[in-house]
Design a protein around this motif. Structure first.
Motif, PDB file in Angstrom:
ATOM      1  N   TRP A 188      77.450  -3.276  62.101  1.00  0.00           N
ATOM      2  CA  TRP A 188      77.165  -1.681  61.862  1.00  0.00           C
ATOM      3  C   TRP A 188      76.859  -1.679  60.334  1.00  0.00           C
ATOM      4  O   TRP A 188      75.875  -1.194  59.994  1.00  0.00           O
ATOM      5  CB  TRP A 188      78.460  -0.892  62.107  1.00  0.00           C
ATOM      6  N   GLN A 226      73.244  -0.802  58.881  1.00  0.00           N
ATOM      7  CA  GLN A 226      72.869   0.581  57.928  1.00  0.00           C
ATOM      8  C   GLN A 226      72.253   0.080  56.674  1.00  0.00           C
ATOM      9  O   GLN A 226      71.239   0.589  56.341  1.00  0.00           O
ATOM     10  CB  GLN A 226      74.283   0.903  57.511  1.00  0.00           C
ATOM     11  N   GLU A 229      76.894  12.563  62.494  1.00  0.00           N
ATOM     12  CA  GLU A 229      75.941  11.702  63.515  1.00  0.00           C
ATOM     13  C   GLU A 229      76.478  10.193  62.979  1.00  0.00           C
ATOM     14  O   GLU A 229      76.732   9.268  64.024  1.00  0.00           O
ATOM     15  CB  GLU A 229      74.619  11.851  63.058  1.00  0.00           C
ATOM     16  N   LEU A 230      76.378  10.047  61.889  1.00  0.00           N
ATOM     17  CA  LEU A 230      76.744   8.525  61.317  1.00  0.00           C
ATOM     18  C   LEU A 230      78.140   8.326  61.811  1.00  0.00           C
ATOM     19  O   LEU A 230      78.634   7.205  62.143  1.00  0.00           O
ATOM     20  CB  LEU A 230      76.346   8.499  59.900  1.00  0.00           C
ATOM     21  N   TRP A 231      79.017   9.272  61.404  1.00  0.00           N
ATOM     22  CA  TRP A 231      80.516   9.204  61.884  1.00  0.00           C
ATOM     23  C   TRP A 231      80.848   8.892  63.334  1.00  0.00           C
ATOM     24  O   TRP A 231      81.574   7.905  63.652  1.00  0.00           O
ATOM     25  CB  TRP A 231      81.238  10.357  61.500  1.00  0.00           C
ATOM     26  N   GLU A 240      78.802   7.073  65.189  1.00  0.00           N
ATOM     27  CA  GLU A 240      78.401   5.796  65.603  1.00  0.00           C
ATOM     28  C   GLU A 240      79.792   4.627  65.369  1.00  0.00           C
ATOM     29  O   GLU A 240      79.924   3.747  66.139  1.00  0.00           O
ATOM     30  CB  GLU A 240      77.397   5.300  64.527  1.00  0.00           C
ATOM     31  N   LEU A 241      80.766   5.099  64.462  1.00  0.00           N
ATOM     32  CA  LEU A 241      81.831   4.299  64.332  1.00  0.00           C
ATOM     33  C   LEU A 241      83.075   4.701  65.065  1.00  0.00           C
ATOM     34  O   LEU A 241      83.747   3.845  65.452  1.00  0.00           O
ATOM     35  CB  LEU A 241      82.467   4.414  62.687  1.00  0.00           C
TER      36      LEU A 241
END
Ligand code: HGY
Ligand code: MN
Ligand code: MN
Ligand code: MN
Length: 413
Positions: A47, A51, A16-18, A20-21
């Motif tokens: 970003w 975070q 999920e976090l990956w 975002e990028l």
């Protein structure tokens, strides 16, 4: 956020976090165009701040474009003066956002995403660091925009003069000073002194890892040398071959000679960038500019390679009626990470492999100032600095767990 400590949850949260990028700065070929202070890299900086804010981690900038987000549960540090709450210090981890042109997704950002997730994992376990844990995003590690690798960490540690750095220009002629709006702060010994160790997690840039995680032993000495060949511009159709002073011939010889000299020494030599003047199909060039990236297992071999190449290329230029000049742009001597630290971390992680790398890193620069270690995450393709660079979600989750374990250990020492 679901509890991270279970495997599927951590893999899911990483994915999920990956996600975002992964769209930021992505080119149609799947490679990335994330040059320092370009809109894509600025979006990644934003970003980073989001975070950090989500985790209540104050962000500071060192005046060189490097960002630091801090998790500090106490005021004091083991290294004496207690910085203000939330000031950078203690155990440092992180990496860089910038990429080579059309580089892979993982080289750099994986170390920063993993650092934030490692903080989450430790917090979920109720861990409170006795010394701050600081997450860093270093500027211009690839040197893709201003030509000097690890520019941000070199500025922080005083390894490059801030005036020289400010005068470095990109391919549009814009200088670092223009981009920052000032000369960078340069050396920050006050800040570096607050850190007790640096650990950088990075995707492996080869295919040496059989398991998901490894520990670095060393970074090969490496550097980049610009070589300028001057000849005589002329008409492609009316100039006799015997009358030419064609710098492209000397350039081509130099590329082939670099390859040969490297093979003779078990070293690595690459010429991946060239500029031709006037760069016209029907004009003999007046000048050709190339960049040599050379690396070897030790300093003597590297020096021998570059010396032999320069000698042979100069002799060839004499025969071609051209002139060639080599200029060192950035060089990094052999980095041997603290062996005891590497051994202790490999054991801590269950006996993972310890291996050298031919890739440069900010960890290489910081290792001259701090006990420094690197963790590698397996790259099934072994490809890097190209779109095919890869790492599985499961291995990346293992990397987060390993980094959390190392940060827990180092910030409790
Ligand atoms: O070029 C390197 O070795 C690093 O990836 N910057
Ligand atoms: Mn790289
Ligand atoms: Mn990198
Ligand atoms: Mn690097």
């Amino acid at each position: 956020m679901s509890p991270l400590s279970t495997e599927p949850a951590l893999v899911h949260t990483f994915r999920e976090l990956w996600a975002e990028l992964s769209g930021i700065g992505r080119a149609p070929d799947g490679g990335y165009l994330r040059f320092a202070w370009s809109p894509a890299e600025v979006a990644l900086r934003d970003w980073f701040r989001v975070q950090a804010a989500r985790r209540g981690m104050p962000v500071t900038d060192d005046g060189n474009g490097n960002l630091f987000a801090v998790w500090s549960s106490t005021e004091g540090t083991s290294s004496g003066a207690a910085p203000a709450a939330g000031a950078a210090g203690g155990v440092l981890t992180g990496s860089h956002f910038d990429s080579v042109p059309h580089g892979g997704a993982f080289d750099g950002p994986l170390g920063i995403v993993s650092a934030f997730l490692a903080v989450d994992l430790l917090r979920e376990r109720g861990f409170q660091p006795t010394r701050p844990i600081t997450v860093a995003a270093f500027a211009e590690e690839e040197g893709s925009r201003f030509g000097v690798a690890c520019l941000g960490s070199r500025l922080l540690t005083g390894a490059i003069d801030p005036q020289r750095a400010a005068a470095l220009t990109d391919r549009d002629g814009l200088s670092l000073g223009d981009v920052l709006g000032s000369v960078p702060a340069g050396a920050r010994p006050d800040l570096v002194a607050r850190f007790d160790a640096y650990v950088e997690l990075h995707v492996e840039q080869g295919r040496a890892l059989a398991g998901p995680v490894g520990v670095a032993s060393a970074i090969w000495p490496h550097g980049r040398w610009r070589f300028d060949v001057e000849g005589e511009g002329n008409h492609a159709g009316t100039t006799l071959m015997s009358d030419r002073r064609d710098p492209m011939l000397t350039y081509a010889f130099t590329v082939l000679a670099a390859n040969k000299e490297a093979r003779l020494r078990g070293a690595h030599a690459t010429v991946g960038r060239v500029e031709v003047t006037p760069n016209a199909t029907n004009a003999i060039p007046s000048a050709v500019r190339g960049w040599l990236d050379a690396r070897a297992a030790d300093d003597e071999t590297l020096a021998g390679l570059v010396e032999a190449l320069a000698k042979k290329a100069t002799e060839r230029a004499g025969r071609d009626g051209t002139a060639i000049r080599f200029t060192a742009e950035s060089t990094t001597g052999e980095v041997r990470f603290d062996a005891a630290l590497a051994e202790s971390l490999a054991t801590l992680l269950g006996g993972v492999p310890i291996l050298p790398t031919g890739a440069g890193h900010d960890a290489g620069v910081l290792s001259a100032h701090l006990p420094t270690a690197m963790l590698f995450v397996r790259n099934p393709t072994g490809v890097s600095h190209a779109p095919a660079e890869s790492a599985t979600d499961a291995d990346c989750a293992e990397g987060v767990k390993a980094l959390a374990r190392v940060l827990e250990e180092l910030s409790a020492r």
